[in-house]
Design a protein around this motif. Structure first.
Motif, PDB file in Angstrom:
ATOM      1  N   ALA A 117       5.736  -4.633  21.857  1.00 37.62           N
ATOM      2  CA  ALA A 117       6.165  -4.572  20.457  1.00 37.62           C
ATOM      3  C   ALA A 117       4.949  -4.589  19.537  1.00 37.62           C
ATOM      4  CB  ALA A 117       7.094  -5.741  20.148  1.00 37.62           C
ATOM      5  N   SER A 118       3.970  -5.430  19.862  1.00 37.62           N
ATOM      6  CA  SER A 118       2.752  -5.480  19.052  1.00 37.62           C
ATOM      7  C   SER A 118       2.060  -4.122  19.071  1.00 37.62           C
ATOM      8  CB  SER A 118       1.789  -6.541  19.584  1.00 37.62           C
ATOM      9  OG  SER A 118       2.457  -7.736  19.832  1.00 37.62           O
ATOM     10  N   ALA A 119       1.974  -3.532  20.252  1.00 38.12           N
ATOM     11  CA  ALA A 119       1.318  -2.232  20.369  1.00 38.12           C
ATOM     12  C   ALA A 119       2.038  -1.195  19.516  1.00 38.12           C
ATOM     13  CB  ALA A 119       1.297  -1.794  21.836  1.00 38.12           C
ATOM     14  N   TYR A 120       3.355  -1.259  19.526  1.00 35.73           N
ATOM     15  CA  TYR A 120       4.160  -0.291  18.793  1.00 35.73           C
ATOM     16  C   TYR A 120       3.933  -0.426  17.291  1.00 35.73           C
ATOM     17  CZ  TYR A 120       8.207   2.714  18.056  1.00 35.73           C
ATOM     18  OH  TYR A 120       9.006   3.751  17.705  1.00 35.73           O
ATOM     19  N   VAL A 121       3.943  -1.676  16.825  1.00 29.64           N
ATOM     20  CA  VAL A 121       3.708  -1.944  15.405  1.00 29.64           C
ATOM     21  C   VAL A 121       2.331  -1.417  14.995  1.00 29.64           C
ATOM     22  CG1 VAL A 121       3.267  -3.799  13.760  1.00 29.64           C
ATOM     23  CG2 VAL A 121       5.254  -3.919  15.265  1.00 29.64           C
ATOM     24  N   LEU A 122       1.365  -1.672  15.849  1.00 31.86           N
ATOM     25  CA  LEU A 122      -0.010  -1.262  15.565  1.00 31.86           C
ATOM     26  C   LEU A 122      -0.122   0.261  15.500  1.00 31.86           C
ATOM     27  CD1 LEU A 122      -2.554  -3.034  15.227  1.00 31.86           C
ATOM     28  CD2 LEU A 122      -3.228  -2.261  17.513  1.00 31.86           C
ATOM     29  N   VAL A 123       0.493   0.937  16.434  1.00 30.97           N
ATOM     30  CA  VAL A 123       0.412   2.395  16.470  1.00 30.97           C
ATOM     31  C   VAL A 123       1.052   2.986  15.217  1.00 30.97           C
ATOM     32  CG1 VAL A 123       1.325   4.450  17.611  1.00 30.97           C
ATOM     33  CG2 VAL A 123       0.225   2.660  18.952  1.00 30.97           C
ATOM     34  N   ASN A 124       2.164   2.405  14.779  1.00 28.33           N
ATOM     35  CA  ASN A 124       2.810   2.937  13.596  1.00 28.33           C
ATOM     36  C   ASN A 124       1.972   2.736  12.340  1.00 28.33           C
ATOM     37  OD1 ASN A 124       5.485   4.292  13.854  1.00 28.33           O
ATOM     38  ND2 ASN A 124       5.703   2.606  15.293  1.00 28.33           N
ATOM     39  N   LEU A 125       1.213   1.647  12.329  1.00 30.17           N
ATOM     40  CA  LEU A 125       0.285   1.433  11.219  1.00 30.17           C
ATOM     41  C   LEU A 125      -0.793   2.524  11.248  1.00 30.17           C
ATOM     42  CD1 LEU A 125      -0.881  -0.200   8.901  1.00 30.17           C
ATOM     43  CD2 LEU A 125      -1.977  -1.679  10.570  1.00 30.17           C
ATOM     44  N   LEU A 126      -1.305   2.783  12.443  1.00 32.05           N
ATOM     45  CA  LEU A 126      -2.332   3.819  12.579  1.00 32.05           C
ATOM     46  C   LEU A 126      -1.793   5.174  12.137  1.00 32.05           C
ATOM     47  CD1 LEU A 126      -4.022   2.839  15.973  1.00 32.05           C
ATOM     48  CD2 LEU A 126      -4.902   2.536  13.643  1.00 32.05           C
ATOM     49  N   VAL A 127      -0.529   5.438  12.456  1.00 32.62           N
ATOM     50  CA  VAL A 127       0.081   6.707  12.053  1.00 32.62           C
ATOM     51  C   VAL A 127       0.113   6.814  10.533  1.00 32.62           C
ATOM     52  CG1 VAL A 127       2.274   7.945  11.944  1.00 32.62           C
ATOM     53  CG2 VAL A 127       1.445   7.062  14.130  1.00 32.62           C
ATOM     54  N   ASP A 128       0.513   5.710   9.884  1.00 35.41           N
ATOM     55  CA  ASP A 128       0.575   5.724   8.429  1.00 35.41           C
ATOM     56  C   ASP A 128      -0.808   5.966   7.830  1.00 35.41           C
ATOM     57  OD1 ASP A 128       3.211   5.376   8.525  1.00 35.41           O
ATOM     58  OD2 ASP A 128       3.242   3.267   7.967  1.00 35.41           O
ATOM     59  N   LEU A 129      -1.814   5.352   8.450  1.00 39.47           N
ATOM     60  CA  LEU A 129      -3.175   5.574   7.971  1.00 39.47           C
ATOM     61  C   LEU A 129      -3.599   7.008   8.238  1.00 39.47           C
ATOM     62  CD1 LEU A 129      -4.845   2.241   9.118  1.00 39.47           C
ATOM     63  CD2 LEU A 129      -4.033   2.850   6.843  1.00 39.47           C
ATOM     64  N   GLY A 130      -3.075   7.567   9.304  1.00 40.36           N
ATOM     65  CA  GLY A 130      -3.398   8.942   9.688  1.00 40.36           C
ATOM     66  C   GLY A 130      -2.954   9.953   8.623  1.00 40.36           C
ATOM     67  N   TYR A 131      -1.860   9.645   7.905  1.00 43.66           N
ATOM     68  CA  TYR A 131      -1.393  10.550   6.845  1.00 43.66           C
ATOM     69  C   TYR A 131      -2.513  10.794   5.850  1.00 43.66           C
ATOM     70  CZ  TYR A 131       3.432   9.636   8.300  1.00 43.66           C
ATOM     71  OH  TYR A 131       4.590   9.536   8.988  1.00 43.66           O
ATOM     72  N   ALA A 132      -3.200   9.704   5.498  1.00 45.70           N
ATOM     73  CA  ALA A 132      -4.245   9.794   4.478  1.00 45.70           C
ATOM     74  C   ALA A 132      -5.351  10.741   4.926  1.00 45.70           C
ATOM     75  CB  ALA A 132      -4.798   8.412   4.194  1.00 45.70           C
ATOM     76  N   LEU A 133      -5.569  10.758   6.223  1.00 45.82           N
ATOM     77  CA  LEU A 133      -6.630  11.626   6.721  1.00 45.82           C
ATOM     78  C   LEU A 133      -6.238  13.096   6.636  1.00 45.82           C
ATOM     79  CD1 LEU A 133      -7.858   9.605   9.828  1.00 45.82           C
ATOM     80  CD2 LEU A 133      -8.910   9.764   7.560  1.00 45.82           C
ATOM     81  N   MET A 180      -7.149   0.046   0.410  1.00 48.16           N
ATOM     82  CA  MET A 180      -6.863   0.416   1.805  1.00 48.16           C
ATOM     83  C   MET A 180      -6.816  -0.824   2.705  1.00 48.16           C
ATOM     84  SD  MET A 180      -6.849   3.269   3.892  1.00 48.16           S
ATOM     85  CE  MET A 180      -7.325   3.743   5.526  1.00 48.16           C
ATOM     86  N   LEU A 181      -7.878  -1.686   2.592  1.00 41.06           N
ATOM     87  CA  LEU A 181      -7.919  -2.884   3.415  1.00 41.06           C
ATOM     88  C   LEU A 181      -6.766  -3.810   3.093  1.00 41.06           C
ATOM     89  CD1 LEU A 181     -11.654  -3.921   3.795  1.00 41.06           C
ATOM     90  CD2 LEU A 181     -10.014  -3.273   5.577  1.00 41.06           C
ATOM     91  N   ARG A 182      -6.457  -3.856   1.772  1.00 37.85           N
ATOM     92  CA  ARG A 182      -5.370  -4.715   1.362  1.00 37.85           C
ATOM     93  C   ARG A 182      -4.058  -4.232   1.967  1.00 37.85           C
ATOM     94  NH1 ARG A 182      -4.645  -5.384  -4.823  1.00 37.85           N
ATOM     95  NH2 ARG A 182      -2.410  -5.338  -4.463  1.00 37.85           N
ATOM     96  N   TYR A 183      -3.923  -2.907   1.966  1.00 37.35           N
ATOM     97  CA  TYR A 183      -2.718  -2.303   2.545  1.00 37.35           C
ATOM     98  C   TYR A 183      -2.588  -2.695   4.023  1.00 37.35           C
ATOM     99  CZ  TYR A 183       0.417   1.213   4.434  1.00 37.35           C
ATOM    100  OH  TYR A 183       1.434   1.831   5.070  1.00 37.35           O
ATOM    101  N   VAL A 184      -3.704  -2.572   4.736  1.00 36.81           N
ATOM    102  CA  VAL A 184      -3.688  -2.919   6.170  1.00 36.81           C
ATOM    103  C   VAL A 184      -3.300  -4.378   6.356  1.00 36.81           C
ATOM    104  CG1 VAL A 184      -5.107  -3.146   8.245  1.00 36.81           C
ATOM    105  CG2 VAL A 184      -5.357  -1.139   6.782  1.00 36.81           C
ATOM    106  N   ARG A 185      -3.879  -5.222   5.489  1.00 39.74           N
ATOM    107  CA  ARG A 185      -3.594  -6.648   5.627  1.00 39.74           C
ATOM    108  C   ARG A 185      -2.101  -6.931   5.379  1.00 39.74           C
ATOM    109  NH1 ARG A 185      -7.618  -9.106   2.275  1.00 39.74           N
ATOM    110  NH2 ARG A 185      -6.061  -9.215   0.629  1.00 39.74           N
ATOM    111  N   THR A 186      -1.572  -6.330   4.320  1.00 34.63           N
ATOM    112  CA  THR A 186      -0.155  -6.531   4.011  1.00 34.63           C
ATOM    113  C   THR A 186       0.708  -6.078   5.185  1.00 34.63           C
ATOM    114  OG1 THR A 186      -0.829  -5.739   1.855  1.00 34.63           O
ATOM    115  CG2 THR A 186       1.505  -6.228   2.132  1.00 34.63           C
ATOM    116  N   ARG A 187       0.378  -4.904   5.701  1.00 34.65           N
ATOM    117  CA  ARG A 187       1.175  -4.374   6.814  1.00 34.65           C
ATOM    118  C   ARG A 187       1.117  -5.300   8.032  1.00 34.65           C
ATOM    119  NH1 ARG A 187       2.824   1.069   7.355  1.00 34.65           N
ATOM    120  NH2 ARG A 187       3.210   0.416   9.493  1.00 34.65           N
TER     121      ARG A 187
END
Lengths: 548, 307
Positions: free
Chosen positions: B283-299, B1-8
């Motif tokens: 743009a940074s905020a947008y990228v970050l939110v989309n990462l959070l969304v992807d993590l949200g799927y797992a939840l 999971m952490l690795r995924y976040v780092r890659t993203r």
């Protein structure tokens, strides 16, 4: 003088609203003909009362409140209460009255002005006001480090200032500066606290300190600016109605960019005064006793259309005269502007110093005469109702902006009736100004806020071809008249010279004047004594009070 | 999971770099000279103009200017606004709370209203309730926010006098802007929830749940809705970006503070440092939110894992 007035006319474009693109038009305003319009008092004058607040709905927000730095009219609307000026211009007769200067003397050659300053004046930070403060303020504007645009233009050919004694300062110029008092009466040349400037450095414009009737309190970006009454204020100019501290406890400038919202806040009392009332709402507000209109008359160049005298076919005097006489300004005002304005007759509004009444009889509206002029110039009826000469159709390029689309459309329709084909080019402001300055058009509209008739030089002096001499007129006699007027300190002489320039412009049909600019504001009925200044654009709040 | 976040997060860097290059070149290609705007649009002497351009660093070639900007930005210095002469970062941070508040309130409203309408429509398919819910959703999708905002001001601030028309602070001043902002997104979400829900309700495990004798309410909200929400989360993430952009109009109509209004003003002024700062920030905020969304799927869906 140049950039200055011009820029003030350009409003601060931080909004999507239509008015952001008003360009040279309604932006600012001045109120010499205040008698006729300003503050329609209802029966029975009110006694002033102390206390209360004015909640002033601004359309745009100042960039900063450092008078040496900001070029915007909206900044002036706030700064004028925080800073005092050396002199004040009386809107009743355009004369200059004492301010921080009790009296002044202009050297006969116009190269220096000596001001006797008031005693006992203090800046909001407690430091005393004196001749050194005046010198400091002006030197700072002239300093290239300040990067001053507008204030530097108002200061003109400044050569320096001498502190003669504690209460006397002499301001010197490289060449005679007849218009200096006009500049000195604007808050852009307001006197700043040297101590505060040294302490705050670059941030001075965010926490301004002057000697004015209101003290800067806070500024929440994109929301509001609050000023509070200066309790020590004992040095009001005699242009005002009272002495001592202001009546209002505070003034809150609320920034409300959208026209309809700003009007709504006046109606539900979130604000009790708003600027820039849309023309279509004027009749309704005028009829409603809960409100009163405050209208400033703006001196300078009326809204109108310049005709390029160097480009075909407007290089022909007959064609230009035909355009001026074939267009009905009354119809334009009625159709496009809901009849809100008075027609203009020359390159200066009737409330500008040196206005020449003779222009009113030149180029009267007469369509038959316009047709005759075109016939005489060889433009005969052609295909599709468009006149032709030597096989070429009578086509005119009209450079304007989206904001003036209504105006352009009516002009187009009216000239079509005479057999002229108008091709409009609606451009964004920077491009529009550049295109017209290069002379790549036959017609281009402009308006300019200025209390100094020297503004005529921008449009008709040959040195300004490539700049704002949009008619591209080159006439040695006119250049000489303009130069002499600018250097003369004799008011009557200046009036006569500028008067002749106005006649010349209209005889040569270089400008089609449409309407005199007005600054439309509205107050709730409980707000009294808001007066537009000599530029109509800026509102005096020192005498203002609120009942109830 | 952490690795995924780092890659993203690492993958976001080229995106942001691309955005900054794009914005930088667009700003410089558009007509209009910021130096001239600062000096006033009237014609200035060529010397004055050249001096100011030099002082502002606009005389250097474009790639040099860009390199300078990037170098400073990487060390966290976004420069000073050309107009207000304040620090760009200060300008952004001062306006941020208002925009975040409005966006979150609008989004919350959109999700609640959208899900309620969508579920109601799906569970009452073909009935008048379905028609009504979808009509409301259609209204949200098709009404311009600008017009809706003015109408809300007219009714609630002027006619009824219940709520203030403008300004910051307090729930009362947030209701109308949030409603204006959220309604459009609510329409989009409602339509999506309805179709997604209809699909899920046909799947066998729902039939199983029903046959076990579970209450319909439990079937719908515990079993079906959770699965129906996965595409909804995607769209919420996308809507977040749209809402962030949509705040410009709302902030203007309701005279609220905010990043959007700041950006429009900055563009009209050609305030380069401010525009670049805001776009980069958004743009940074947008990228970050989309990462959070992807993590949200797992939840929401335990089958999704990021290893």
């Amino acid at each position: 003088m140049d950039k200055a007035d011009r820029v003030r006319a350009e409003e601060h474009p931080d909004t999507l609203s239509r008015r952001a693109f008003v360009g040279t038009a309604l932006g600012t305003g001045a109120a010499v003909a205040a008698g006729a319009f300003a503050s329609r008092r209802r029966a029975g004058a009110q006694q002033p009362v102390r206390g209360g607040e004015l909640r002033f709905g601004l359309r745009t927000e100042p960039d900063n409140l450092d008078p040496a730095v900001t070029p915007w009219a909206v900044s002036h609307r706030v700064m004028m209460h925080v800073y005092d000026t050396l002199v004040w211009q009386d809107p009743a007769d355009n004369t200059f009255k004492p301010g921080l200067a009790e009296s002044w003397q202009v050297a006969p050659d116009g190269l220096s002005y000596t001001f006797k300053l008031r005693r006992g004046v203090k800046f909001h930070d407690g430091t005393p006001f004196n001749a050194a403060g005046v010198k400091f303020s002006f030197d700072r504007i002239a300093d290239p480090e300040t990067k001053s645009g507008f204030a530097a233009a108002l200061l003109g050919p400044y050569a320096g200032a001498d502190v003669v004694d504690e209460q006397t300062v002499r301001v010197r110029f490289k060449v005679a500066s007849a218009g200096f008092l006009d500049g000195a009466s604007q808050a852009f040349l307001g006197i700043v606290s040297p101590a505060a400037v040294k302490q705050q450095g670059k941030d001075f414009g965010l926490k301004p300190v002057g000697t004015g009737p209101f003290v800067f309190k806070e500024w929440v970006r994109q929301d509001h600016i609050t000023l509070e009454r200066n309790p020590d204020y004992q040095w009001a100019s005699p242009v005002f109605k009272h002495q001592g501290p202001a009546y209002l406890d505070r003034v809150v400038f609320k920034i409300i960019p959208e026209d309809a919202t700003r009007l709504a806040t006046l109606e539900n009392a979130e604000t009790n005064f708003i600027e820039m009332v849309p023309e279509q709402d004027l009749a309704r507000l005028r009829a409603d006793t809960r409100f009163r209109l405050v209208v400033g008359s703006i001196p300078g160049l009326p809204i109108g259309v310049f005709l390029n005298a160097q480009k075909e076919p407007t290089d022909s005097l007959e064609v230009r005269q035909a355009i001026l006489q074939g267009l009905s300004r009354a119809d334009i005002i009625k159709t496009v502007y809901f009849g809100a304005y008075q027609p203009a007759h020359g390159p200066l509004s009737s409330n500008t110093l040196a206005y020449n009444k003779k222009v009113e009889s030149l180029n009267p509206f007469d369509r038959a005469r316009a047709r005759e002029l075109l016939e005489r110039a060889g433009w005969k009826a052609g295909a599709g109702g468009i006149r032709q000469k030597d096989g070429k159709p009578l086509k005119l390029e009209f450079v304007s902006s989206e904001f003036f689309k209504g105006l352009v459309t009516v002009v187009q329709a009216q000239l079509r009736e005479l057999g002229m084909q108008v091709e409009p080019k609606l451009l964004a402001n920077p491009t529009r100004l550049a295109t017209a300055s290069k002379g790549e058009m036959n017609l281009a509209n402009l308006g300019w806020v200025a209390s100094n008739p020297a503004v005529l030089g921008h449009f008709f002096h040959s040195k300004n071809i490539g700049a704002y001499n949009w008619p591209r007129v080159k006439d040695a006699r006119v250049d000489e008249m303009l130069d002499r007027a600018e250097a003369s300190v004799d008011v009557e002489r200046r009036k006569q010279l500028y008067g002749e320039v106005q006649e010349f412009a209209m005889q040569q049909a270089l400008f089609f004047p449409i309407y005199e600019q007005l600054n439309f504001c509205a107050a709730r009925a409980e707000v009294h004594d808001i007066r537009p200044d000599a530029r109509g654009s800026y509102l005096w709040l020192y005498d203002t009070f609120v009942t109830k | 999971m952490l690795r995924y976040v780092r890659t993203r997060l690492l993958a976001a860097l080229p995106v942001l770099l691309g955005v900054s290059i794009l914005v930088f070149s667009m700003l410089h290609l558009l007509p209009g000279d910021p130096a001239q705007i600062i000096l006033g649009e009237a014609v200035t002497s060529a010397q004055d103009l050249a001096r100011l351009r030099r002082e502002l660093g606009f005389d250097a070639p474009l790639h040099v200017q860009y390199a300078r900007f990037l170098g400073r930005a990487l060390s966290g210095d976004l420069g000073r606004s050309l107009q207000s002469r304040r620090l760009v970062l200060d300008e952004i941070l001062a306006q941020l709370p208002s925009t975040v508040q409005l966006t979150l309130a609008g989004l919350a409203l959109a999700v609640v209203v959208g899900v309620v309408l969508g579920v109601a429509a799906a569970t009452h398919r073909g009935s008048w309730a379905d028609t009504l819910c979808m009509a409301l959703a259609l209204g949200g999708v098709s009404m311009p926010a600008f017009w809706l905002g003015l109408m809300l001001i007219f009714f609630f601030a002027l006619q009824l006098g219940w709520l203030p028309a403008t300004g910051q602070g307090g729930l009362a001043r947030l209701v109308l802007p949030a409603l204006t902002l959220g309604y459009g997104a609510a329409g989009v979400i409602a339509r999506l929830v309805r179709s997604s829900m209809l699909e899920v309700l046909r799947i066998e495990y729902v039939t199983t749940a029903r046959s076990k004798g579970l209450a319909e309410r439990r079937v719908v909200y515990r079993h079906a809705l959770r699965n129906a929400l996965i595409p909804v989360i995607t769209i919420v993430g996308l809507q977040f970006g749209a809402l962030l952009g949509g705040t410009v109009v709302i902030e203007t109509v309701f005279a609220r503070q905010g990043i959007g209004r700041l950006l429009v003003g900055a563009i009209l002024y050609k305030d380069f440092p401010l525009v670049q700062g805001i776009v980069l920030f958004t743009a940074s905020a947008y990228v970050l939110v989309n990462l959070l969304v992807d993590l949200g799927y797992a939840l929401t869906d335990p089958r999704i894992r990021y290893d």
